[in-house]
Structure formats: structure tokens, C-alpha cells
Design an enzyme around this catalytic site. Structure first.
Site, PDB file in Angstrom:
ATOM      1  N   HIS A 173      57.054 -79.644  12.084  1.00 54.75           N
ATOM      2  CA  HIS A 173      57.462 -78.245  12.011  1.00 54.75           C
ATOM      3  C   HIS A 173      57.159 -77.566  13.335  1.00 54.75           C
ATOM      4  CE1 HIS A 173      58.034 -74.164  10.545  1.00 54.75           C
ATOM      5  NE2 HIS A 173      58.737 -74.731   9.595  1.00 54.75           N
TER       6      HIS A 173
ATOM      7  N   ASP B  52      60.566 -79.283   3.073  1.00 51.56           N
ATOM      8  CA  ASP B  52      61.840 -79.895   2.687  1.00 51.56           C
ATOM      9  C   ASP B  52      61.710 -81.348   2.265  1.00 51.56           C
ATOM     10  OD1 ASP B  52      63.391 -77.714   2.743  1.00 51.56           O
ATOM     11  OD2 ASP B  52      63.905 -77.881   4.848  1.00 51.56           O
TER      12      ASP B  52
HETATM   13  N1  CMC Z   1      59.883 -87.790  13.366  1.00 53.05           N
HETATM   14  C1  CMC Z   1      59.418 -88.394  14.475  1.00 53.05           C
HETATM   15  N2  CMC Z   1      58.973 -87.775  15.568  1.00 53.05           N
HETATM   16  C2  CMC Z   1      59.013 -86.431  15.560  1.00 53.05           C
HETATM   17  C3  CMC Z   1      59.477 -85.707  14.437  1.00 53.05           C
HETATM   18  C4  CMC Z   1      59.927 -86.434  13.320  1.00 53.05           C
HETATM   19  N3  CMC Z   1      60.385 -85.793  12.225  1.00 53.05           N
HETATM   20  N4  CMC Z   1      59.400 -84.380  14.695  1.00 53.05           N
HETATM   21  C5  CMC Z   1      58.896 -84.269  15.936  1.00 53.05           C
HETATM   22  N5  CMC Z   1      58.663 -85.514  16.463  1.00 53.05           N
HETATM   23  C6  CMC Z   1      58.062 -85.802  17.782  1.00 53.05           C
HETATM   24  C7  CMC Z   1      59.084 -85.631  18.882  1.00 53.05           C
HETATM   25  O1  CMC Z   1      59.735 -86.832  19.187  1.00 53.05           O
HETATM   26  C8  CMC Z   1      58.233 -85.105  20.005  1.00 53.05           C
HETATM   27  O2  CMC Z   1      57.603 -86.221  20.606  1.00 53.05           O
HETATM   28  P1  CMC Z   1      57.273 -86.187  22.205  1.00 53.05           P
HETATM   29  O3  CMC Z   1      56.282 -85.057  22.380  1.00 53.05           O
HETATM   30  O4  CMC Z   1      56.690 -87.524  22.463  1.00 53.05           O
HETATM   31  O5  CMC Z   1      58.579 -85.956  22.898  1.00 53.05           O
HETATM   32  C9  CMC Z   1      57.149 -84.278  19.336  1.00 53.05           C
HETATM   33  O6  CMC Z   1      57.036 -84.818  18.005  1.00 53.05           O
HETATM   34  C10 CMC Z   1      57.468 -82.789  19.253  1.00 53.05           C
HETATM   35  O7  CMC Z   1      58.769 -82.650  18.684  1.00 53.05           O
HETATM   36  P2  CMC Z   1      59.774 -81.465  19.035  1.00 53.05           P
HETATM   37  O8  CMC Z   1      61.140 -81.861  18.644  1.00 53.05           O
HETATM   38  O9  CMC Z   1      59.539 -81.013  20.441  1.00 53.05           O
HETATM   39  O10 CMC Z   1      59.219 -80.337  18.064  1.00 53.05           O
HETATM   40  P3  CMC Z   1      59.995 -79.045  17.629  1.00 53.05           P
HETATM   41  O11 CMC Z   1      58.965 -78.035  17.324  1.00 53.05           O
HETATM   42  O12 CMC Z   1      61.038 -78.682  18.635  1.00 53.05           O
HETATM   43  O13 CMC Z   1      60.791 -79.513  16.315  1.00 53.05           O
HETATM   44  C11 CMC Z   1      61.391 -79.937  14.097  1.00 53.05           C
HETATM   45  C12 CMC Z   1      60.424 -79.184  15.020  1.00 53.05           C
HETATM   46  C13 CMC Z   1      61.163 -79.455  12.666  1.00 53.05           C
HETATM   47  C14 CMC Z   1      62.837 -79.607  14.479  1.00 53.05           C
HETATM   48  C15 CMC Z   1      61.125 -81.450  14.221  1.00 53.05           C
HETATM   49  O14 CMC Z   1      59.808 -81.760  13.821  1.00 53.05           O
HETATM   50  C16 CMC Z   1      62.124 -82.287  13.416  1.00 53.05           C
HETATM   51  O15 CMC Z   1      63.211 -82.623  13.936  1.00 53.05           O
HETATM   52  N6  CMC Z   1      61.800 -82.631  12.124  1.00 53.05           N
HETATM   53  C17 CMC Z   1      62.751 -83.307  11.261  1.00 53.05           C
HETATM   54  C18 CMC Z   1      63.718 -82.303  10.667  1.00 53.05           C
HETATM   55  C19 CMC Z   1      63.075 -81.445   9.580  1.00 53.05           C
HETATM   56  O16 CMC Z   1      62.381 -81.954   8.707  1.00 53.05           O
HETATM   57  N7  CMC Z   1      63.358 -80.130   9.627  1.00 53.05           N
HETATM   58  C20 CMC Z   1      62.903 -79.193   8.585  1.00 53.05           C
HETATM   59  C21 CMC Z   1      61.876 -78.225   9.075  1.00 53.05           C
HETATM   60  S1  CMC Z   1      61.107 -77.324   7.693  1.00 53.05           S
HETATM   61  C22 CMC Z   1      62.400 -76.359   7.041  1.00 53.05           C
HETATM   62  C23 CMC Z   1      62.716 -75.198   7.891  1.00 53.05           C
HETATM   63  O17 CMC Z   1      61.921 -74.252   7.933  1.00 53.05           O
HETATM   64  O18 CMC Z   1      63.795 -75.211   8.502  1.00 53.05           O
END
Ligand code: CMC
Length: 426
Positions: free
Chosen positions: A303, A361
Site C-alpha cells: 500500500h 482488497d
Molecule cells: N508485489 C511485489 N512487490 C511489490 C508489491 C507487490 N504487490 N508492491 C510493491 N512492491 C515492491 C516494488 O517492486 C518496489 O520494490 P523496489 O523498491 O525494489 O523497486 C517496492 O515494493 C515499492 O513499490 P512501489 O510500487 O514503489 O510502491 P507504491 O507505493 O507506488 O505502490 C501499490 C503501492 C499498492 C500500487 C503497490 O504495492 C501494488 O502494486 N500492489 C498491488 C496492487 C494492489 O493490491 N492494489 C490495491 C491497493 S489497496 C486498495 C486501494 O486503496 O486502492
């Protein structure tokens, strides 16, 4: 406005220095006010994904991502989940206080008596192919409501929208499976009415199960608002141009649809089905999620804001266990994969280091799957719930004296000025 003035923060750049107001919100959050920065210095800021940027002040929802705190209008989500029902939470979010008995009764009645859609709107559903995603129908229908209610009647249109969205979402599902539409029933509450419109058929009575109504009610409460997330910021951005309520909310529905946002609940089940079909080798998928050369992510994990745990997921996990027990679906292979994957990821140091844990989710996908909803309806159900957050934020924005049209800047990295070259010389 309950802003505390903490003096100033100093910004030094090249040979210059400027003092910017340092502000504090009611829960101790501090922010540097940069609204005069460009005018005073010519400098802009760069913050891709807006991870550090506050776009507004708000009195609706508070999140402390480090501590796993979520409050609507100051009430902790855990208390609302235990004691309130969704309609009461809607009132709280929109009007800022818990309703009296009379206020709640009036509000409930209004919602009940606006739930029919104009009969002409039923013809819209006929134009869609049976494969149409319900989010496509939902967003188009919500934008179309502005054609039926063009007057700028803020509060009545808010009621209309909340009431009719239930019906539109259920009709879009009935259309996709070729069953007759089931009309709303005034004797049922919001969650029960939705379940009835989704699952009943004219040929026989449909018995509502209290545990399932309660589980849906809980899910709606937990998703109702989440401060300035992607879809809410979209609603505020579109609304800031003066677009009407229905157009603004339709844009939020489209933003929510994406798999990194509300679309994640559908993607969770699709991911689990993929793992299950692949021999339930969940360890392979945990390894893929850690592999920098793979773009695979564990859907329902991580998240942007919560960095220790998602308080909504804690409540939802408990409800998921109850629903699974009630329905006796512990033998469902997809749900067994979910449990195995959850355990494997939670005990893996990679996920601990990156502070990745199941979000709301992950469990809402599991609950909705167990309740027999098709995966394509997961995100529309999220939209049903989040609409009250969007309308509350939209309403707050309209009365905010600081509100102006949203218009971010950029740091241009393209070509420097050059002369046009005639086509024969290129
Ligand atoms: N699986 C594997 N690795 C992950 C994941 C994941 N689900 N989420 C983040 N990472 C890693 C990512 O590769 C990155 O690694 P590095 O620092 O080595 O590059 C690190 O963790 C940080 O990730 P980010 O993408 O920079 O983090 P963010 O804050 O931009 O993204 C997120 C948050 C929710 C989009 C992301 O965690 C994700 O894609 N999760 C899966 C989709 C999901 O479940 N979304 C629902 C969120 S809750 C409902 C809502 O409120 O919308």
C-alpha cells in the site's frame, strides 16, 4: 479551519533563502505550505505520484500509515465497523456528525425512495454486449444521470446518486448473465437490497442471509473513504473545473477501475486462479514477485500509505474467516491457495523489508468470491461504497474558500527551442 501556525521552514537554494509557512493539522501532521513558492522564487516542485504533496485541507478522513490508523470524521474505523451500519456511515461522512434517530430515519427514507432509475435508462443496458465489464456500464450510467437530473441540486443529487448506484450496479450484472432485472425493494436496507437485486430471480423467493448482509455492510463501511487516493483526487480534480456531480463521480469510477487501485480485488482472484491452475505452486509466484526481471506483483499486497498494516485488512480478515466458516468453503482450492500464499508472503523477509502485507482488497476479494459474486462485480461493489467518500469530498471542495481549478506543473525535459524544418529538407 483548525490549522495551527508553527512558524516557518527555511528553504536554501543556490545563494538564496526563503521562509515558508509551517502548518500543523489537528492530528499533529506537519506540512510546508508552498503555495507562494513559485511567485516568490520562480521555483516549482517535483513529486511524481504526489507521495509528499497535499492537494487540499480536509476534515473528513484521517490516516496514519505508519501506525495503521484510519478514522472517518474522528471515529476509528474499528468502532464504526463494529457498531454502525453503512447508511449511518454515509450520513457521517457527508454531514460530519453521527445522525440522531430522526436524521438517520429521514436519510434512510430518502435513500430508499430514490432507488428506482428512470425506465428509459433501462434501454441503455440493452446496447452493451454481454461481455461488457460492469465498471464500463457503471461509469457511463453515472455520467448519464446528469442528463436526467441536470439541475445543480447538490444534496438531492447526492441522495439520488447513492440510491440509484445500487440499482445500476445490480442491473448491469443481470444484463451480463441474461437474467431479468430485479427492482429495488423499499423494505430492505442498502446492503440487503443490493444482495436481493443481484441474486433474486422472479421465479422463486430469495432468502437473505443475515451473516452475508452483515459481511457486505462491513465491506461497504471499510471502503467508504480513504482521503486523497487516486480516484478521490480524480473526483476533486474533475470537480474543480466546475463539472457537475455525476460527471465528477463517473471520473472517479474510471480511476478506481485500474488494477493498482480498486481493480485489485478482481485481480487477486484472477491471480489465485492462475496459481491454482498452475499446480498451486504459490512459492513460484512469491519468487516471481521478488524477481526484479519479472513484472509480476502479488495483487492485494502493499500500500502507498500503510507501512505496517492496513487496519481495514485486519477487520476484513476476521470477517473473511467468518464468511468462509459459514459457507463451509474451506475446501475451495482458490481460497486454500489464498491462505497458503498469505502465509508464505508474510513469513518472507523480502516482504517484511519492503513492508508489503495483505491490503484490504486481498480479503475483500476472498469474501466476495466466497459470497458467490462474479469477479467482474468486485470493483463495482468497491465503487458502491467509495461513492459516498467521493461525494463527501466533492461537497467539501465546493465550500472550501481555497478551492481553485486543479492544475499541476511539470519539469520539462523535452527538446530546447528549434526551428521548423520544411518537409523536403528532413
Ligand atoms: N508485489 C511485489 N512487490 C511489490 C508489491 C507487490 N504487490 N508492491 C510493491 N512492491 C515492491 C516494488 O517492486 C518496489 O520494490 P523496489 O523498491 O525494489 O523497486 C517496492 O515494493 C515499492 O513499490 P512501489 O510500487 O514503489 O510502491 P507504491 O507505493 O507506488 O505502490 C501499490 C503501492 C499498492 C500500487 C503497490 O504495492 C501494488 O502494486 N500492489 C498491488 C496492487 C494492489 O493490491 N492494489 C490495491 C491497493 S489497496 C486498495 C486501494 O486503496 O486502492
Amino acid at each position: 479551519m483548525n490549522i495551527t501556525d508553527l512558524g516557518t521552514a527555511k528553504l536554501s537554494y543556490q545563494d538564496n533563502e526563503i521562509e515558508l509557512p509551517l502548518l500543523e493539522g489537528t492530528m499533529g501532521e506537519k506540512a510546508i505550505d508552498i503555495s507562494k513558492l513559485r511567485g516568490a522564487t520562480g521555483l516549482g516542485t517535483l513529486d511524481s505520484g504526489y507521495g509528499n504533496t497535499g492537494s487540499c485541507t480536509s476534515e473528513i478522513t484521517f490516516i496514519d500509515g505508519e501506525e495503521g490508523v484510519l478514522m472517518y470524521r474522528g471515529y476509528p474505523i474499528e468502532q464504526l465497523a463494529e457498531k454502525a451500519d453503512f447508511v449511518e456511515v454515509c450520513y457521517l461522512l457527508i454531514y460530519g456528525h453521527l445522525p440522531s434517530v430522526e436524521e438517520l430515519t429521514d436519510f434512510r427514507n430518502s435513500l430508499t425512495h430514490h432507488s428506482l432509475i428512470h425506465e428509459d435508462m433501462k434501454k441503455f443496458f440493452e446496447g452493451y454486449p454481454p461481455t461488457a465489464h460492469p465498471m464500463a456500464i457503471l461509469s457511463a450510467m453515472v455520467a448519464s444521470l446528469s442528463a436526467y437530473y441536470p439541475e445543480e441540486d447538490g444534496d438531492t443529487n447526492i441522495i439520488r446518486l447513492l440510491a440509484k448506484l445500487n440499482t445500476i450496479a445490480a442491473f448491469s450484472y443481470k444484463k451480463s448473465i441474461g437474467q431479468p432485472y430485479i427492482y429495488p425493494r423499499n423494505d430492505l436496507d442498502y446492503a440487503g437490497d443490493f444482495l436481493h437485486m443481484m441474486h433474486a430471480v422472479p421465479a422463486e423467493p430469495y432468502e437473505l442471509d443475515d451473516t452475508l448482509v452483515e459481511a457486505l455492510n462491513l465491506l461497504l463501511i471499510l471502503h467508504a473513504d480513504h482521503e486523497q487516493n487516486c480516484s478521490t483526487s480524480t473526483v476533486r480534480m474533475v470537480g474543480s473545473s466546475g463539472a457537475n456531480l455525476f460527471a465528477s463521480i463517473a471520473s472517479g469510477i474510471c480511476a478506481l477501475w485500474g488494477p493498482l487501485h480498486g481493480g485489485a480485488n478482481q485481480k487477486v482472484i484472477q491471480m489465485l486462479e492462475r496459481i491454482e491452475k498452475d499446480g498451486s505452486d504459490y512459492k513460484k509466484y512469491v519468487a516471481m514477485a521478488k524477481d526484479k526481471d519479472s513484472d509480476f506483483r502479488l495483487m492485494g499486497f502493499g500500500h502507498r500509505v500503510y507501512k505496517n498494516f492496513d487496519p481495514r485488512a485486519t477487520v476484513m480478515k476476521q470477517s473473511a474467516d467468518e464468511v468462509l466458516d459459514l459457507l463451509g468453503v474451506e475446501n475451495n482450492p482458490v481460497l486454500a491457495t489464498a491462505k497458503a500464499l498469505e502465509e508464505a508472503a508474510l513469513s518472507d523477509p523480502y516482504f517484511a523489508e519492503k513492508k508489503l502485507f495483505p491490503n484490504v482488497d486481498f480479503y475483500s476479494g476472498i469474501i466476495l468470491e466466497a459470497m458467490g459474486f462474479p469477479t467482474s462485480m468486485f470493483t463495482p461493489i468497491f465503487a458502491l461504497s467509495r461513492t459516498v467518500g467521493w461525494v463527501s469530498q466533492w461537497k467539501e471542495m465546493l465550500t472550501d474558500p481555497q478551492n481553485k481549478i486543479g492544475r499541476p506543473r511539470q519539469l520539462y525535459l523535452g527538446e530546447t527551442a528549434r526551428d521548423y524544418v520544411d518537409i523536403e529538407k528532413r
